[in-house]
Design a protein around this motif. Structure first.
Motif, PDB file in Angstrom:
ATOM      1  N   ARG A  80       0.889  -1.263   0.060  1.00 40.65           N
ATOM      2  CA  ARG A  80       0.162  -0.046   0.062  1.00 40.65           C
ATOM      3  C   ARG A  80       0.782   1.209   0.120  1.00 40.65           C
ATOM      4  O   ARG A  80       0.236   2.427  -0.335  1.00 40.65           O
ATOM      5  N   HIS A  81       2.051   1.249   0.661  1.00 42.18           N
ATOM      6  CA  HIS A  81       3.080   2.357   0.815  1.00 42.18           C
ATOM      7  C   HIS A  81       4.230   1.875   0.387  1.00 42.18           C
ATOM      8  O   HIS A  81       5.119   2.011   1.429  1.00 42.18           O
ATOM      9  N   PRO A  82       4.594   1.709  -0.792  1.00 40.94           N
ATOM     10  CA  PRO A  82       5.892   1.426  -1.146  1.00 40.94           C
ATOM     11  C   PRO A  82       7.024   2.382  -0.680  1.00 40.94           C
ATOM     12  O   PRO A  82       6.878   3.590  -0.806  1.00 40.94           O
ATOM     13  N   GLY A  83       8.078   1.946  -0.044  1.00 42.85           N
ATOM     14  CA  GLY A  83       9.074   2.658   0.524  1.00 42.85           C
ATOM     15  C   GLY A  83       9.128   3.063   2.182  1.00 42.85           C
ATOM     16  O   GLY A  83      10.011   3.159   2.717  1.00 42.85           O
ATOM     17  N   ARG A  84       7.793   2.942   2.641  1.00 39.77           N
ATOM     18  CA  ARG A  84       7.716   3.310   4.232  1.00 39.77           C
ATOM     19  C   ARG A  84       8.254   2.106   4.962  1.00 39.77           C
ATOM     20  O   ARG A  84       8.762   2.453   6.090  1.00 39.77           O
ATOM     21  N   GLU A  85       8.428   0.919   4.446  1.00 40.84           N
ATOM     22  CA  GLU A  85       9.168  -0.050   5.098  1.00 40.84           C
ATOM     23  C   GLU A  85      10.680  -0.168   5.281  1.00 40.84           C
ATOM     24  O   GLU A  85      11.296  -0.977   5.524  1.00 40.84           O
ATOM     25  N   SER A  86      11.348   0.838   4.515  1.00 36.77           N
ATOM     26  CA  SER A  86      12.596   1.108   4.515  1.00 36.77           C
ATOM     27  C   SER A  86      13.274   1.192   5.594  1.00 36.77           C
ATOM     28  O   SER A  86      12.628   1.283   6.921  1.00 36.77           O
ATOM     29  N   GLY A  87      14.502   0.571   5.801  1.00 35.37           N
ATOM     30  CA  GLY A  87      15.102   0.445   7.051  1.00 35.37           C
ATOM     31  C   GLY A  87      15.070  -0.913   7.687  1.00 35.37           C
ATOM     32  O   GLY A  87      15.852  -1.254   8.781  1.00 35.37           O
ATOM     33  N   ARG A  88      14.623  -1.910   6.880  1.00 34.33           N
ATOM     34  CA  ARG A  88      14.198  -3.124   7.732  1.00 34.33           C
ATOM     35  C   ARG A  88      15.576  -3.852   7.460  1.00 34.33           C
ATOM     36  O   ARG A  88      16.406  -3.866   6.467  1.00 34.33           O
ATOM     37  N   GLU A  89      15.887  -4.861   8.537  1.00 35.68           N
ATOM     38  CA  GLU A  89      17.096  -5.611   8.371  1.00 35.68           C
ATOM     39  C   GLU A  89      16.608  -7.033   8.341  1.00 35.68           C
ATOM     40  O   GLU A  89      15.473  -7.613   8.797  1.00 35.68           O
ATOM     41  N   LEU A  90      17.028  -7.878   7.547  1.00 32.79           N
ATOM     42  CA  LEU A  90      16.770  -9.329   7.513  1.00 32.79           C
ATOM     43  C   LEU A  90      18.031 -10.216   7.893  1.00 32.79           C
ATOM     44  O   LEU A  90      19.147  -9.806   7.389  1.00 32.79           O
ATOM     45  N   VAL A  91      17.672 -11.181   8.732  1.00 29.84           N
ATOM     46  CA  VAL A  91      18.486 -12.270   9.232  1.00 29.84           C
ATOM     47  C   VAL A  91      18.525 -13.490   8.186  1.00 29.84           C
ATOM     48  O   VAL A  91      17.374 -13.908   7.583  1.00 29.84           O
ATOM     49  N   ILE A  92      19.789 -13.836   7.632  1.00 26.51           N
ATOM     50  CA  ILE A  92      19.731 -14.858   6.624  1.00 26.51           C
ATOM     51  C   ILE A  92      20.695 -16.033   7.370  1.00 26.51           C
ATOM     52  O   ILE A  92      21.926 -15.754   7.838  1.00 26.51           O
ATOM     53  N   GLU A  93      20.128 -17.329   7.609  1.00 31.52           N
ATOM     54  CA  GLU A  93      20.866 -18.287   7.919  1.00 31.52           C
ATOM     55  C   GLU A  93      20.903 -19.336   7.178  1.00 31.52           C
ATOM     56  O   GLU A  93      20.083 -19.655   6.542  1.00 31.52           O
ATOM     57  N   SER A  94      22.068 -20.004   7.302  1.00 31.14           N
ATOM     58  CA  SER A  94      22.152 -21.397   6.570  1.00 31.14           C
ATOM     59  C   SER A  94      22.995 -22.299   7.503  1.00 31.14           C
ATOM     60  O   SER A  94      23.066 -21.788   8.639  1.00 31.14           O
ATOM     61  N   ASN A  95      23.094 -23.412   6.916  1.00 29.83           N
ATOM     62  CA  ASN A  95      24.388 -24.517   7.845  1.00 29.83           C
ATOM     63  C   ASN A  95      25.573 -23.948   7.739  1.00 29.83           C
ATOM     64  O   ASN A  95      26.252 -24.792   8.490  1.00 29.83           O
ATOM     65  N   ARG A  96      25.924 -22.779   7.238  1.00 31.80           N
ATOM     66  CA  ARG A  96      27.449 -22.622   7.332  1.00 31.80           C
ATOM     67  C   ARG A  96      27.563 -21.124   7.806  1.00 31.80           C
ATOM     68  O   ARG A  96      28.420 -20.590   8.392  1.00 31.80           O
TER      69      ARG A  96
END
Length: 188
Positions: free
Chosen positions: A116-132
């Motif tokens: 609904r509001h592209p760009g408003r969610e900026s600043g988010r961090e994502l955790v990315i995990e793997s077996n390594r």
């Protein structure tokens, strides 16, 4: 690598045809406008990038950035959203759009605010995990610490704005020490 990639693209023709049959059937039944369609993948795949002929579980964009197409009620046609999202966001989105309730709390967040509001969610961090490794991906950076496997102890930091192909590891660059520390401690 070229032949494998070409074969993969050719095999997608059957997927495209199958999707078209489903969309046509939904339209014929009068249900298309009431149906939520989501297309995505669990991971990307390397086709020679980073000198890797075949792989899919590394932290580079070719592996972690996947397409996400959403069509259905409440979704405006033709918009593109570049906010960071993850597959974990799909369940909360489906719950919101269908009015259903989850029996337990959800880890992700509904994509509807970003839609609904592209760009408003900026600043988010994502955790990315793997077996390594474990990594954090922000709009500008990706930082990883390799905890298992052949690269144990290695760290990587890429400035995606200046180095979108992730070729220059900045983890030892003094100019990035504050960024590295913030990402390593979870305080970006």
């Amino acid at each position: 690598i070229h032949n494998l990639y070409r074969c993969e693209l050719e095999s997608l023709l059957a997927v495209d045809e199958g999707v078209q049959r489903i969309v046509d059937a939904l339209a014929a039944a009068g249900e298309l406008d009431r149906t939520l369609l989501i297309f995505t993948s669990d991971n990307g795949f390397f086709h020679g990038e980073h000198r890797l002929p075949f792989n899919k579980t590394l932290l580079y964009e070719e592996s972690i950035r996947v397409p996400l197409l959403v069509r259905g009620p409440g979704i405006p046609a033709g918009i593109t959203v570049s906010d960071l999202v993850a597959n974990v966001d799909l369940a909360p989105t489906i719950l919101e759009l269908t009015g259903a309730n989850a029996a337990f709390s959800q880890d992700g967040r509904s994509l509807m605010r970003a839609i609904r509001h592209p760009g408003r969610e900026s600043g988010r961090e994502l955790v990315i995990e793997s077996n390594r490794y474990e990594a954090v991906r922000t709009e500008r950076y990706i930082y990883a610490e390799h905890e298992r496997g052949p690269d144990v102890g290695a760290r990587e930091l890429y400035d995606l704005r200046l180095d979108p192909f992730e070729l220059d590891n900045r983890v030892r660059d003094p100019a990035y020490s504050a960024v590295r520390k913030a990402l390593a401690t979870g305080t970006p």
